[in-house]
Scaffold this motif. Sequence first.
Motif, PDB file in Angstrom:
ATOM      1  N   TYR A 129       0.883  -1.251  -0.539  1.00  0.00           N
ATOM      2  CA  TYR A 129       0.309  -0.208  -0.149  1.00  0.00           C
ATOM      3  C   TYR A 129       0.821   1.593  -0.165  1.00  0.00           C
ATOM      4  CZ  TYR A 129      -3.445  -3.048   1.290  1.00  0.00           C
ATOM      5  OH  TYR A 129      -4.285  -4.211   0.961  1.00  0.00           O
ATOM      6  N   ASP A 130       0.319   2.412  -0.582  1.00  0.00           N
ATOM      7  CA  ASP A 130       1.007   3.827  -0.600  1.00  0.00           C
ATOM      8  C   ASP A 130       1.251   4.507   0.618  1.00  0.00           C
ATOM      9  OD1 ASP A 130       1.284   6.727  -0.613  1.00  0.00           O
ATOM     10  OD2 ASP A 130       0.203   6.186  -2.475  1.00  0.00           O
ATOM     11  N   VAL A 131       2.263   4.651   1.439  1.00  0.00           N
ATOM     12  CA  VAL A 131       2.370   4.858   2.527  1.00  0.00           C
ATOM     13  C   VAL A 131       1.876   5.957   3.172  1.00  0.00           C
ATOM     14  CG1 VAL A 131       4.889   6.112   3.563  1.00  0.00           C
ATOM     15  CG2 VAL A 131       5.121   4.344   2.489  1.00  0.00           C
ATOM     16  N   ASN A 132       1.801   7.040   2.010  1.00  0.00           N
ATOM     17  CA  ASN A 132       0.640   8.428   2.280  1.00  0.00           C
ATOM     18  C   ASN A 132      -0.623   8.423   2.216  1.00  0.00           C
ATOM     19  OD1 ASN A 132       3.279   9.494   2.442  1.00  0.00           O
ATOM     20  ND2 ASN A 132       4.004   9.609   0.101  1.00  0.00           N
ATOM     21  N   ASP A 133      -0.987   7.343   1.563  1.00  0.00           N
ATOM     22  CA  ASP A 133      -2.325   6.554   1.533  1.00  0.00           C
ATOM     23  C   ASP A 133      -2.263   5.031   2.155  1.00  0.00           C
ATOM     24  OD1 ASP A 133      -5.283   6.808   0.924  1.00  0.00           O
ATOM     25  OD2 ASP A 133      -4.796   7.006  -1.476  1.00  0.00           O
ATOM     26  N   PRO A 134      -2.792   5.145   2.906  1.00  0.00           N
ATOM     27  CA  PRO A 134      -2.784   3.314   3.275  1.00  0.00           C
ATOM     28  C   PRO A 134      -3.831   2.675   2.647  1.00  0.00           C
ATOM     29  CG  PRO A 134      -2.367   4.705   5.086  1.00  0.00           C
ATOM     30  CD  PRO A 134      -2.863   5.885   3.779  1.00  0.00           C
ATOM     31  N   GLY A 135      -4.822   3.107   2.515  1.00  0.00           N
ATOM     32  CA  GLY A 135      -6.429   2.685   1.941  1.00  0.00           C
ATOM     33  C   GLY A 135      -5.660   2.432  -0.238  1.00  0.00           C
ATOM     34  N   GLU A 137      -3.939   0.276  -2.588  1.00  0.00           N
ATOM     35  CA  GLU A 137      -2.970  -0.555  -3.138  1.00  0.00           C
ATOM     36  C   GLU A 137      -2.336  -0.013  -4.463  1.00  0.00           C
ATOM     37  OE1 GLU A 137      -3.638  -5.178  -4.727  1.00  0.00           O
ATOM     38  OE2 GLU A 137      -4.785  -4.417  -2.712  1.00  0.00           O
ATOM     39  N   ILE A 138      -1.165  -0.317  -4.291  1.00  0.00           N
ATOM     40  CA  ILE A 138      -0.509   0.186  -5.145  1.00  0.00           C
ATOM     41  C   ILE A 138       0.445  -0.954  -5.949  1.00  0.00           C
ATOM     42  CG2 ILE A 138      -0.147   2.272  -4.903  1.00  0.00           C
ATOM     43  CD1 ILE A 138       2.883   1.664  -3.290  1.00  0.00           C
ATOM     44  N   ALA A 179      10.186   6.756   1.615  1.00  0.00           N
ATOM     45  CA  ALA A 179       8.337   7.695   1.987  1.00  0.00           C
ATOM     46  C   ALA A 179       7.489   7.783   0.278  1.00  0.00           C
ATOM     47  CB  ALA A 179       8.974   9.234   2.593  1.00  0.00           C
ATOM     48  N   ASP A 180       8.961   6.816  -0.084  1.00  0.00           N
ATOM     49  CA  ASP A 180       8.073   7.733  -1.590  1.00  0.00           C
ATOM     50  C   ASP A 180       7.376   6.546  -2.617  1.00  0.00           C
ATOM     51  OD1 ASP A 180      10.155   5.517  -2.296  1.00  0.00           O
ATOM     52  OD2 ASP A 180      11.394   6.961  -3.976  1.00  0.00           O
ATOM     53  N   GLY A 181       7.284   5.411  -1.491  1.00  0.00           N
ATOM     54  CA  GLY A 181       6.955   4.224  -1.432  1.00  0.00           C
ATOM     55  C   GLY A 181       7.250   2.993  -1.977  1.00  0.00           C
ATOM     56  N   SER A 182       8.456   3.589  -2.142  1.00  0.00           N
ATOM     57  CA  SER A 182       9.490   2.374  -2.244  1.00  0.00           C
ATOM     58  C   SER A 182      10.491   1.706  -1.964  1.00  0.00           C
ATOM     59  CB  SER A 182      10.735   3.159  -3.429  1.00  0.00           C
ATOM     60  OG  SER A 182      11.325   3.599  -2.318  1.00  0.00           O
ATOM     61  N   VAL A 183      10.784   0.482  -2.096  1.00  0.00           N
ATOM     62  CA  VAL A 183      11.261  -0.475  -0.605  1.00  0.00           C
ATOM     63  C   VAL A 183      12.191  -1.166  -0.791  1.00  0.00           C
ATOM     64  CG1 VAL A 183      10.609  -3.285   0.205  1.00  0.00           C
ATOM     65  CG2 VAL A 183       8.117  -2.022  -1.455  1.00  0.00           C
ATOM     66  N   LEU A 194      -0.620  -5.718 -10.833  1.00  0.00           N
ATOM     67  CA  LEU A 194      -2.292  -6.488  -9.960  1.00  0.00           C
ATOM     68  C   LEU A 194      -2.511  -7.067 -11.370  1.00  0.00           C
ATOM     69  CD1 LEU A 194      -3.620  -3.679  -7.671  1.00  0.00           C
ATOM     70  CD2 LEU A 194      -2.073  -5.837  -7.454  1.00  0.00           C
ATOM     71  N   THR A 195      -2.315  -6.885 -12.856  1.00  0.00           N
ATOM     72  CA  THR A 195      -2.859  -7.475 -14.095  1.00  0.00           C
ATOM     73  C   THR A 195      -2.346  -8.184 -14.958  1.00  0.00           C
ATOM     74  OG1 THR A 195      -2.954  -5.323 -15.314  1.00  0.00           O
ATOM     75  CG2 THR A 195      -4.578  -5.101 -14.454  1.00  0.00           C
ATOM     76  N   LYS A 196      -1.307  -8.503 -14.416  1.00  0.00           N
ATOM     77  CA  LYS A 196      -0.412  -9.008 -15.285  1.00  0.00           C
ATOM     78  C   LYS A 196      -0.064 -10.819 -14.524  1.00  0.00           C
ATOM     79  CE  LYS A 196       2.075  -5.449 -16.797  1.00  0.00           C
ATOM     80  NZ  LYS A 196       3.738  -4.774 -16.848  1.00  0.00           N
ATOM     81  N   TYR A 197      -0.508 -11.299 -13.628  1.00  0.00           N
ATOM     82  CA  TYR A 197      -0.522 -12.268 -12.433  1.00  0.00           C
ATOM     83  C   TYR A 197      -1.583 -12.498 -11.670  1.00  0.00           C
ATOM     84  CZ  TYR A 197      -0.108 -11.237  -7.895  1.00  0.00           C
ATOM     85  OH  TYR A 197      -0.792 -10.368  -7.043  1.00  0.00           O
ATOM     86  N   THR A 198      -1.371 -14.211 -12.134  1.00  0.00           N
ATOM     87  CA  THR A 198      -2.350 -14.991 -10.658  1.00  0.00           C
ATOM     88  C   THR A 198      -1.692 -15.504 -10.252  1.00  0.00           C
ATOM     89  OG1 THR A 198      -4.223 -14.765 -12.461  1.00  0.00           O
ATOM     90  CG2 THR A 198      -4.720 -16.017 -11.014  1.00  0.00           C
TER      91      THR A 198
END
Length: 237
Positions: A129-135, A137-138, A179-183, A194-198
Amino acid sequence: MKKLLLVLLLGFVTLPGFSQLKSYTLSVHGDTLNRVDAKGLKQGPWIIKVENLRGERGYEEEGYFQDDVKQGTWKRFSLENGVKIAEENYKWGKLHGKSKYYTYNGGLVREESWRAMDPGKKFDTVALYDVNDPGKEINRIVVKNEGLAVKHGKWVYYDPVEGVVVETETYALNKLVNADGSVTGEDEIKPIGLTKYTPTVDSLGKKNVAKPQAIMDFEKKNAGKKKVKVRDGSTGM
């Protein structure tokens, strides 16, 4: 915490309802604690006392065992004054969810967030999830399951005297989220669109048919790598 007078009963017992227990203890109120079943596995409510040793303060902890591993909420209290010094949550015998740690005076020091990995799965998939927007999903992360608990979610550090937050960290499967959402260490985990795997088996245990190419690539890339020792959230029991 109230002190309990425990009476130890060893061997197979014959009291009604307890014929399948190898041993247990009784509180003054007649509650059965520290149960060991016929297979030698810890079951049900337990109280464990650890005495002072080599300068380390002793404590008493209480919680629930299921098939010899910790399950649910466990609380730890100081032997000196009965103050709660820790509250942890477990799943599959490993830390899972929120854990809180206190000083021997009761001041909150740290809140941790853990995720136990299902020992029955080879891989697990978790939303990022986005650090600045917990709701929001990125992305999603798929990782090989090493049978451990991993840091996952927000860790909060407090000034135990003032009670104010002094530092926060956010983790995604043991990796620090910037802080920028990178890991941090993204080369060691595989974010997948999200659209490229199952996934073959997701976090909820839903089964799918095909193993995705990303997982096969992950297996190939990490084959033969030396494992790095990390805090794994296991109970040590």
